[in-house]
Design an enzyme around this catalytic site. Sequence first.
Site: not given
Ligand code: UD1
Length: 362
Positions: A207
């Site tokens: 991821h």
């Molecule tokens: C975040 C953390 C990362 C961690 C990861 C674990 C930061 C900078 N990154 O990354 O360190 O390893 O979480 O999972 O804080 N999304 C969903 N549903 C959710 C959450 C996210 O669909 O419940 C999708 C959305 O499209 C979002 C994307 O995932 O834009 C990324 O989510 P985000 O929380 O920005 O970063 P992660 O890649 O999850």
Amino acid sequence: MLKVINVVGARPNFMKVAPIVAAMKRREREFTPLVVHTGQHYDAAMSDAFFADLDLPEPDVYLGVGSASHAAQTAAVMERFEPVLNKEKPDWVLVVGDVNSTLACALVCVKLGVKVAHVEAGLRSRDRTMPEEINRLLTDQIADLLFTPSADADQNLIAEGIPAERIRLVGNVMIDSLYKHLERARRSQIKNQLGLTQNSYAVLTLHRPSNVDDPATFGRILEALESISDRLPIVFPVHPRTRKTIAELGFGERFEKANGLRLIDPLGYLDFLSLYSGARLVLTDSGGIQEETSVLGIPCLTLRDNTERPITQTLGTNKIVGTDPDKIVAADTAALDETAKPTVSIPLWDGHTAERIVAALG
Ligand code: UD1
């Protein structure tokens, strides 16, 4: 009586905060723990499932920030957390790990003069293109108390000029959750549901933006996975970010054609623990999974060029293999050739880290 706000935001936070809140509840005459969920992760599979699996109490406050750009997400957490601090006036705020919610809440605390403790302090990948590295560096600079998982983290902090009296080496709190729930995880039916038998499959997680947002890098990793999955089936619980980029980058067809590569929805804590603890091998770009596989003696190939958790290489089962397909496949072959399961023992990763953290706050 000490009032402590425990912040959770994203999936890797829940298993770190759950044992700490439980340890505070065991000392209920001394501690009133509150849980604040920023809502950085919000899907049922990325958040709710973990509360039930880990016996983590429902959040006292839910900030509901959701997904956004780094700046917008960090700012939204700060704006919504500030009034909570003003209302609750806690003695301590505890933040864990390295996600955007960690830094955002620490920053609000320091501006309001509320004491903040950082759990999992001092880890450094030395790769400042990683958003988490910036979150780690800044949170450690401003936190009042730094709880470290291993001696290398103490050295990093000292080298950055942080006074030794702010640092406490307590061990790895995520391993408290692992030991506590290992027995329950054995009762999970996930392997049966997927038709898997012990030691006859690999587990993959992927991821990191640097891996899945970049078509060239993701393409190279996929090449390795296609080759490996010819010999050993790979089960891949897909993070929502990755699910999106597979579609956007047009990799869907390649995933479908690779028969040994099986994509499933993200799993809860217990099902995932059951899945990887029965695996022959784990391939990952996660941080925490490098630690969890090390403790369980499961070979782990980390699909990154660096790690902020070097102890998993020196004392654990982790190998940093990067994203070159030839190197990944060669490392996979070498790992499968190793027959004996290594015994791993890392100092203070003993299931009692939360008690040490709570004792230090009291
Ligand atoms: C975040 C953390 C990362 C961690 C990861 C674990 C930061 C900078 N990154 O990354 O360190 O390893 O979480 O999972 O804080 N999304 C969903 N549903 C959710 C959450 C996210 O669909 O419940 C999708 C959305 O499209 C979002 C994307 O995932 O834009 C990324 O989510 P985000 O929380 O920005 O970063 P992660 O890649 O999850």
